[in-house]
Design a protein around this motif. Structure first.
Motif, PDB file in Angstrom:
ATOM      1  N   PRO A   1      -1.267   0.944 -15.822  1.00 24.73           N
ATOM      2  CA  PRO A   1      -2.014  -0.312 -15.723  1.00 24.73           C
ATOM      3  C   PRO A   1      -3.052  -0.235 -14.607  1.00 24.73           C
ATOM      4  CG  PRO A   1       0.140  -0.564 -14.742  1.00 24.73           C
ATOM      5  CD  PRO A   1       0.134   0.792 -15.389  1.00 24.73           C
ATOM      6  N   ALA A   2      -3.945  -1.187 -14.613  1.00 28.92           N
ATOM      7  CA  ALA A   2      -5.026  -1.180 -13.620  1.00 28.92           C
ATOM      8  C   ALA A   2      -4.519  -1.466 -12.220  1.00 28.92           C
ATOM      9  CB  ALA A   2      -6.093  -2.192 -14.013  1.00 28.92           C
ATOM     10  N   SER A   3      -3.407  -2.188 -12.117  1.00 30.29           N
ATOM     11  CA  SER A   3      -2.905  -2.582 -10.804  1.00 30.29           C
ATOM     12  C   SER A   3      -1.465  -2.139 -10.630  1.00 30.29           C
ATOM     13  CB  SER A   3      -3.001  -4.113 -10.657  1.00 30.29           C
ATOM     14  OG  SER A   3      -2.455  -4.541  -9.428  1.00 30.29           O
ATOM     15  N   LEU A   4      -1.180  -1.469  -9.519  1.00 32.68           N
ATOM     16  CA  LEU A   4       0.171  -1.023  -9.184  1.00 32.68           C
ATOM     17  C   LEU A   4       0.538  -1.587  -7.821  1.00 32.68           C
ATOM     18  CD1 LEU A   4      -0.173   2.771 -10.074  1.00 32.68           C
ATOM     19  CD2 LEU A   4       0.674   0.958 -11.544  1.00 32.68           C
ATOM     20  N   ARG A   5       1.839  -1.832  -7.607  1.00 31.06           N
ATOM     21  CA  ARG A   5       2.275  -2.279  -6.283  1.00 31.06           C
ATOM     22  C   ARG A   5       3.675  -1.764  -6.006  1.00 31.06           C
ATOM     23  NH1 ARG A   5       5.767  -6.587  -6.074  1.00 31.06           N
ATOM     24  NH2 ARG A   5       6.256  -7.618  -8.058  1.00 31.06           N
ATOM     25  N   PRO A   6       3.963  -1.407  -4.760  1.00 33.36           N
ATOM     26  CA  PRO A   6       5.317  -0.946  -4.405  1.00 33.36           C
ATOM     27  C   PRO A   6       6.338  -2.063  -4.567  1.00 33.36           C
ATOM     28  CG  PRO A   6       3.708  -0.355  -2.717  1.00 33.36           C
ATOM     29  CD  PRO A   6       3.035  -1.333  -3.635  1.00 33.36           C
ATOM     30  N   VAL A   7       7.540  -1.684  -5.027  1.00 31.88           N
ATOM     31  CA  VAL A   7       8.635  -2.634  -5.169  1.00 31.88           C
ATOM     32  C   VAL A   7       9.768  -2.282  -4.215  1.00 31.88           C
ATOM     33  CG1 VAL A   7      10.356  -3.563  -6.767  1.00 31.88           C
ATOM     34  CG2 VAL A   7       8.034  -3.119  -7.565  1.00 31.88           C
ATOM     35  N   TRP A   8      10.120  -1.014  -4.131  1.00 32.31           N
ATOM     36  CA  TRP A   8      11.145  -0.554  -3.199  1.00 32.31           C
ATOM     37  C   TRP A   8      10.906   0.910  -2.888  1.00 32.31           C
ATOM     38  CZ3 TRP A   8      13.771   3.511  -5.280  1.00 32.31           C
ATOM     39  CH2 TRP A   8      13.874   3.587  -6.683  1.00 32.31           C
ATOM     40  N   SER A   9      11.563   1.425  -1.873  1.00 33.19           N
ATOM     41  CA  SER A   9      11.432   2.834  -1.506  1.00 33.19           C
ATOM     42  C   SER A   9      12.795   3.409  -1.157  1.00 33.19           C
ATOM     43  CB  SER A   9      10.469   3.004  -0.323  1.00 33.19           C
ATOM     44  OG  SER A   9      11.011   2.413   0.835  1.00 33.19           O
ATOM     45  N   MET A  10      12.904   4.724  -1.297  1.00 29.60           N
ATOM     46  CA  MET A  10      14.128   5.446  -0.972  1.00 29.60           C
ATOM     47  C   MET A  10      13.744   6.705  -0.199  1.00 29.60           C
ATOM     48  SD  MET A  10      16.758   7.306  -3.622  1.00 29.60           S
ATOM     49  CE  MET A  10      16.771   5.845  -4.655  1.00 29.60           C
ATOM     50  N   GLN A  11      14.442   6.987   0.867  1.00 29.04           N
ATOM     51  CA  GLN A  11      14.158   8.178   1.654  1.00 29.04           C
ATOM     52  C   GLN A  11      15.131   9.294   1.275  1.00 29.04           C
ATOM     53  OE1 GLN A  11      14.185   7.003   5.777  1.00 29.04           O
ATOM     54  NE2 GLN A  11      12.072   6.303   5.665  1.00 29.04           N
TER      55      GLN A  11
ATOM     56  N   PRO B   1      22.268   8.159   4.656  1.00 28.16           N
ATOM     57  CA  PRO B   1      20.838   7.929   4.897  1.00 28.16           C
ATOM     58  C   PRO B   1      20.021   9.176   4.634  1.00 28.16           C
ATOM     59  CG  PRO B   1      22.161   6.981   6.666  1.00 28.16           C
ATOM     60  CD  PRO B   1      23.099   7.781   5.805  1.00 28.16           C
ATOM     61  N   LEU B   2      18.824   9.017   4.099  1.00 28.51           N
ATOM     62  CA  LEU B   2      18.006  10.126   3.634  1.00 28.51           C
ATOM     63  C   LEU B   2      16.609  10.070   4.221  1.00 28.51           C
ATOM     64  CD1 LEU B   2      19.079   9.805  -0.093  1.00 28.51           C
ATOM     65  CD2 LEU B   2      19.934  11.469   1.521  1.00 28.51           C
ATOM     66  N   ARG B   3      15.876  11.205   4.141  1.00 28.88           N
ATOM     67  CA  ARG B   3      14.489  11.283   4.568  1.00 28.88           C
ATOM     68  C   ARG B   3      13.596  11.666   3.397  1.00 28.88           C
ATOM     69  NH1 ARG B   3      16.724  14.996   8.001  1.00 28.88           N
ATOM     70  NH2 ARG B   3      15.481  16.596   7.030  1.00 28.88           N
ATOM     71  N   GLY B   4      12.288  11.682   3.590  1.00 33.38           N
ATOM     72  CA  GLY B   4      11.260  12.103   2.597  1.00 33.38           C
ATOM     73  C   GLY B   4      10.998  10.996   1.622  1.00 33.38           C
ATOM     74  N   VAL B   5      10.295  10.548   0.747  1.00 33.88           N
ATOM     75  CA  VAL B   5      10.188   9.192   0.204  1.00 33.88           C
ATOM     76  C   VAL B   5      10.073   9.174  -1.310  1.00 33.88           C
ATOM     77  CG1 VAL B   5       8.846   7.087   0.193  1.00 33.88           C
ATOM     78  CG2 VAL B   5       9.155   8.294   2.301  1.00 33.88           C
ATOM     79  N   PHE B   6      10.869   8.321  -1.936  1.00 37.04           N
ATOM     80  CA  PHE B   6      10.650   7.936  -3.323  1.00 37.04           C
ATOM     81  C   PHE B   6      10.225   6.484  -3.306  1.00 37.04           C
ATOM     82  CE2 PHE B   6      13.321  11.481  -4.678  1.00 37.04           C
ATOM     83  CZ  PHE B   6      12.596  11.915  -5.758  1.00 37.04           C
ATOM     84  N   ALA B   7       9.236   6.115  -4.054  1.00 35.72           N
ATOM     85  CA  ALA B   7       8.831   4.709  -4.150  1.00 35.72           C
ATOM     86  C   ALA B   7       8.764   4.314  -5.609  1.00 35.72           C
ATOM     87  CB  ALA B   7       7.469   4.497  -3.494  1.00 35.72           C
ATOM     88  N   ALA B   8       9.343   3.179  -5.923  1.00 35.21           N
ATOM     89  CA  ALA B   8       9.248   2.658  -7.290  1.00 35.21           C
ATOM     90  C   ALA B   8       8.080   1.697  -7.353  1.00 35.21           C
ATOM     91  CB  ALA B   8      10.541   1.948  -7.670  1.00 35.21           C
ATOM     92  N   VAL B   9       7.289   1.781  -8.415  1.00 32.82           N
ATOM     93  CA  VAL B   9       6.120   0.936  -8.575  1.00 32.82           C
ATOM     94  C   VAL B   9       6.242   0.189  -9.892  1.00 32.82           C
ATOM     95  CG1 VAL B   9       3.614   0.898  -8.694  1.00 32.82           C
ATOM     96  CG2 VAL B   9       4.762   2.588  -7.258  1.00 32.82           C
ATOM     97  N   GLU B  10       6.000  -1.097  -9.842  1.00 38.00           N
ATOM     98  CA  GLU B  10       6.238  -1.958 -11.006  1.00 38.00           C
ATOM     99  C   GLU B  10       5.184  -1.748 -12.085  1.00 38.00           C
ATOM    100  OE1 GLU B  10       5.894  -6.157 -10.345  1.00 38.00           O
ATOM    101  OE2 GLU B  10       7.757  -6.491 -11.437  1.00 38.00           O
ATOM    102  N   HIS B  11       5.633  -1.773 -13.365  1.00 42.69           N
ATOM    103  CA  HIS B  11       4.747  -1.772 -14.532  1.00 42.69           C
ATOM    104  C   HIS B  11       3.852  -0.543 -14.604  1.00 42.69           C
ATOM    105  CE1 HIS B  11       6.288  -5.686 -15.112  1.00 42.69           C
ATOM    106  NE2 HIS B  11       5.623  -6.233 -14.130  1.00 42.69           N
ATOM    107  N   CYS B  12       4.431   0.632 -14.577  1.00 42.72           N
ATOM    108  CA  CYS B  12       3.616   1.832 -14.737  1.00 42.72           C
ATOM    109  C   CYS B  12       4.429   2.905 -15.425  1.00 42.72           C
ATOM    110  CB  CYS B  12       3.089   2.324 -13.395  1.00 42.72           C
ATOM    111  SG  CYS B  12       4.379   2.721 -12.235  1.00 42.72           S
TER     112      CYS B  12
END
Length: 280
Positions: free
Chosen positions: A68-78, A16-27
């Motif tokens: 792109p004009a719109s981004l949204r979170p898909v998953w995150s990693m700590q 398990p990890l801390r601090g954050v990576f987030a993947a965002v779709e279509h960017c």
């Protein structure tokens, strides 16, 4: 701390990890850092990659792909917070954050905490492979032509397969191996902290940070690791230091190397960068 061996590989999941990576779709694959929080923006396979720290061999930090004009979170990693090698030196902190790479459907993250580099699937974040070196990986790897080039404080440059993390070759940056205590860890006297840069079928990296012990700037073939040239004569000049005292000094590579036309630029921690002829 993992055993200090030349290399080992496992497909086991990371703890398990801390601090954050987030993947965002279509960017586009851009990397941002704020304090110790890093957001990796990933892209479909048809868009451009982000194969090195600051995108390319010139470290331009610019991609031709549009967000792109719109981004949204898909998953995150700590991920755990990082401590730089020189915490008391405010001008030497680039190893205090993660510098993710994006290549196709792979997100590459190297860590000085467990001495590993790992690949994750950008679509769901699951770990694809993980490779361990024998020391901290202080600066981001560089990728080219299906290979990932990783410099470690154990004194080696590793060439790994982007597909599965298997080892193609490894090259010692200095003529010998000698373990010392450095920055709270057991490392090589000549750690690879001149972070690798890849261009035109070649990889450039530097080993050694203490000029009086010798510093080695290397150019090798990307496919085989064969030495094209090595410069070991620029670390022991007898010169005046910034505080006025003369001593043996010179380059002390710390940071990601830069290719600019026919020139190789080498960052030197708190000192001014050095400029070398790429061909010789």
């Amino acid at each position: 701390m993992p055993p200090l061996v030349d290399s080992r590989q496992t497909r086991m999941s990371a703890p398990p990890l801390r601090g954050v990576f987030a993947a965002v779709e279509h960017c586009a694959p851009l990397a941002f850092a704020c304090l110790l929080l890093v957001c990796a923006l990933v892209t479909p396979a048809h868009a451009g990659d982000w194969p090195m720290a600051a995108h390319d061999a010139q470290r331009t930090s610019a991609s031709s792909d549009d967000l792109p004009a719109s981004l949204r979170p898909v998953w995150s990693m700590q991920l755990p917070a990082l401590k730089p090698a020189w915490p008391d030196q405010p001008r030497e902190t680039s190893d205090a954050i993660y510098h993710p790479l994006v290549l196709g459907n792979r997100l590459i993250i190297a860590s000085p905490l467990d001495d590993s580099v790992a690949a994750f699937d950008v679509r769901d974040g699951h770990e694809l492979w993980r490779f361990f070196t024998g020391g901290p990986i202080r600066y981001a790897p560089a990728a080219a032509d299906g290979r990932l080039f990783v410099g470690s404080d154990d004194g080696y440059l590793y060439a790994l397969s982007l597909d599965d993390g298997s080892l193609f070759w490894k090259r010692k940056g200095a003529p010998r191996t000698r373990a010392v205590l450095g920055n709270g860890r057991l490392i090589d006297t000549w750690p690879v902290r001149g972070g690798p840069v890849a261009a035109d079928g070649k990889v450039y990296f530097a080993a050694g940070i203490w000029p009086f012990m010798g510093v080695f700037v290397n150019c090798v073939e990307a496919t085989t690791g064969k030495t094209i040239w090595s410069n070991s004569g620029e670390g022991d000049d007898f010169i005046n230091q910034p505080h006025g005292a003369p001593s043996f000094a010179g380059i002390a590579p710390q940071g990601s190397l830069v290719v600019a036309g026919d020139k190789l630029l080498i960052p030197n921690g708190r000192a001014v960068p050095a400029c070398f002829d790429r061909a010789t």
